[in-house]
Design a protein around this motif. Structure first.
Motif, PDB file in Angstrom:
ATOM      1  N   LEU A 109      22.327   3.043 -10.276  1.00  0.00           N
ATOM      2  CA  LEU A 109      21.889   3.888  -9.166  1.00  0.00           C
ATOM      3  C   LEU A 109      22.638   3.483  -7.906  1.00  0.00           C
ATOM      4  O   LEU A 109      23.058   2.336  -7.761  1.00  0.00           O
ATOM      5  N   THR A 110      22.766   4.410  -6.983  1.00  0.00           N
ATOM      6  CA  THR A 110      23.406   4.131  -5.700  1.00  0.00           C
ATOM      7  C   THR A 110      22.332   4.014  -4.627  1.00  0.00           C
ATOM      8  O   THR A 110      21.524   4.935  -4.441  1.00  0.00           O
ATOM      9  N   SER A 111      22.302   2.885  -3.932  1.00  0.00           N
ATOM     10  CA  SER A 111      21.291   2.663  -2.902  1.00  0.00           C
ATOM     11  C   SER A 111      21.659   3.398  -1.617  1.00  0.00           C
ATOM     12  O   SER A 111      22.755   3.976  -1.500  1.00  0.00           O
ATOM     13  N   GLU A 136      18.380  -1.778   0.232  1.00  0.00           N
ATOM     14  CA  GLU A 136      19.790  -1.636   0.567  1.00  0.00           C
ATOM     15  C   GLU A 136      20.458  -3.005   0.599  1.00  0.00           C
ATOM     16  O   GLU A 136      19.795  -4.033   0.701  1.00  0.00           O
ATOM     17  N   GLY A 137      21.781  -3.000   0.522  1.00  0.00           N
ATOM     18  CA  GLY A 137      22.523  -4.250   0.510  1.00  0.00           C
ATOM     19  C   GLY A 137      22.994  -4.602  -0.889  1.00  0.00           C
ATOM     20  O   GLY A 137      22.727  -3.881  -1.863  1.00  0.00           O
ATOM     21  N   PRO A 138      23.692  -5.733  -1.024  1.00  0.00           N
ATOM     22  CA  PRO A 138      24.319  -6.112  -2.303  1.00  0.00           C
ATOM     23  C   PRO A 138      23.349  -6.735  -3.308  1.00  0.00           C
ATOM     24  O   PRO A 138      23.459  -7.903  -3.661  1.00  0.00           O
ATOM     25  N   ILE A 162      15.730  -4.160   5.452  1.00  0.00           N
ATOM     26  CA  ILE A 162      15.883  -5.428   4.738  1.00  0.00           C
ATOM     27  C   ILE A 162      17.337  -5.713   4.374  1.00  0.00           C
ATOM     28  O   ILE A 162      17.666  -6.811   3.902  1.00  0.00           O
ATOM     29  N   LYS A 163      18.226  -4.776   4.613  1.00  0.00           N
ATOM     30  CA  LYS A 163      19.631  -4.916   4.212  1.00  0.00           C
ATOM     31  C   LYS A 163      20.263  -6.197   4.752  1.00  0.00           C
ATOM     32  O   LYS A 163      20.944  -6.928   4.016  1.00  0.00           O
ATOM     33  N   THR A 164      20.060  -6.505   6.032  1.00  0.00           N
ATOM     34  CA  THR A 164      20.648  -7.704   6.636  1.00  0.00           C
ATOM     35  C   THR A 164      20.138  -8.965   5.951  1.00  0.00           C
ATOM     36  O   THR A 164      20.890  -9.916   5.717  1.00  0.00           O
ATOM     37  N   SER A 165      18.865  -8.973   5.620  1.00  0.00           N
ATOM     38  CA  SER A 165      18.268 -10.128   4.950  1.00  0.00           C
ATOM     39  C   SER A 165      18.822 -10.297   3.538  1.00  0.00           C
ATOM     40  O   SER A 165      19.070 -11.422   3.084  1.00  0.00           O
TER      41      SER A 165
END
Length: 368
Positions: free
Chosen positions: A315-317, A139-141, A117-120
């Protein structure tokens, strides 16, 4: 001359009215940003809720309605756009695209596949949309994350299994371990927490992923029975209640009874199995506090308010992003405290748990 003066007056009045309308429009825009329920600003007050599957009973029965109710309480003019991925990560990615097209301002997502899902997530953020990771750390911002202390969940599960084994908990005692889906980062935390409780105290003789699916878990448990033989299995770690259902069926089919089986999510069927003795424990992660916390984070982000007092840890993803996080406390549930947990919290009523099939077991457990 009089006609000319009339034209000047009319023109001045028109300009004044136009300026007044513009000023009113700006005020309305400001209210929309602040979470007002003013008409015409609902597009600027929309929040997307994306849940991962419908196999896990909690999402449709609890998370969705509780989240929607809390959003409405906090922001009368807000609307919630909802979609369920039905266990399909590609479908969930498309749902994010749909939310972007609809113009939602915040997306709350429980990722089917946290990495995929990071790209989304990035695409949504690129459009100015805030993203809240719900229950699973995508994941992602992402702007914020709300869940439970997932390593603690695993520790509670492992300890509950040891407690149920009692004197049988020895380094030579065979235990089967059916973990969650590796695509879910929570599964790794549950697994790590469980191992921290179990390693060195029992022997993990068979360990596989059940993919959060009762049928897959049933197949894995059947394979474990074939490999280890029924008489050599003392207990089963199941990462959630849905898989515990498939495991219980496999155990029954093999003529195995009376051994402890763990779970998670405090599903109604899981609670009933605990009462009946075919499951020994579950982990109760109260749905309302989690849904309420996610709604508060979403509304604060929509209104441009700080979330510092809500997300008090970081937390760190998997993508290396540092995410402000709010972690809630899970509770282990056994037959001994069903009344003090899920019944006391009105998650389920006695009548819902103690149907005709379970009435006798409920009476024996003092639940009437």
């Amino acid at each position: 001359m009089n006609a000319m003066m009339r034209r000047v007056v009319i023109g001045t009045a028109a300009v004044t009215m136009a300026l007044s309308v513009a000023a009113c429009g700006k005020a309305g825009d400001d209210k929309a940003e602040g979470g007002s329920s003013s008409a015409g600003s609902s597009k600027n007050q929309s929040i997307g809720l994306l849940l991962p599957d419908s196999v896990t009973a909690r999402y449709e029965k609890f998370d969705k309605p509780l989240f929607e109710a809390k959003v409405k309480e906090l922001c009368a003019g807000c609307t919630v756009e909802y979609a369920n991925a039905a266990g399909d990560s590609a479908k969930q990615a498309q749902q994010v695209s749909t939310m972007i097209t609809k113009g939602v301002k915040v997306i709350v997502i429980s990722a089917k596949d946290a990495k995929a899902i990071k790209t989304s997530v990035q695409a949504a953020v690129d459009k100015g949309i805030k993203v809240v990771a719900y229950d699973r750390l995508a994941e992602g911002p992402v702007s914020a994350y709300v869940s439970f202390d997932n390593k603690k969940v695993g520790e509670l599960q492992g300890q509950a299994l040891l407690d149920a084994l009692g004197d049988k908990a020895k380094p030579s005692t065979n235990v089967v371990m059916i973990n969650g889906d590796d695509a879910d980062p929570n599964a790794a935390d549950f697994k790590a927490g469980a191992h921290s409780a179990l390693d060195g105290k029992v022997k993990i003789a068979y360990e596989q992923s059940g993919l959060w699916d009762d049928n897959v878990a049933n197949q894995k448990m059947t394979a474990a029975i074939t490999q280890l033989k029924a008489k050599n299995i003392a207990g089963v770690y199941s990462a959630n209640d849905a898989m515990a259902s498939g495991i219980a069926t496999a155990l029954k089919g093999a003529g195995i009874s009376g051994i402890p089986v763990t779970g998670q999510d405090a599903e109604l069927a899981g609670i009933q199995r605990i009462i009946a003795g075919t499951q020994s424990s579950t982990v109760y992660k109260a749905f309302k506090p989690e849904a309420d916390a996610a709604a508060q984070l979403a509304v604060n982000l929509l209104e441009g308010k700080s979330i510092d007092s809500l997300a008090t840890t970081t937390l760190t993803s998997g993508s290396g992003d540092k995410v402000p996080s709010q972690l809630l406390t899970p509770v282990s549930v056994t037959k001994a405290n069903v009344k003090d947990t899920v019944i006391a919290d009105k998650l389920y009523s006695v009548s819902e748990i103690c149907t005709a099939e379970f009435a006798k077991a409920c009476k024996a457990a003092g639940i009437e």
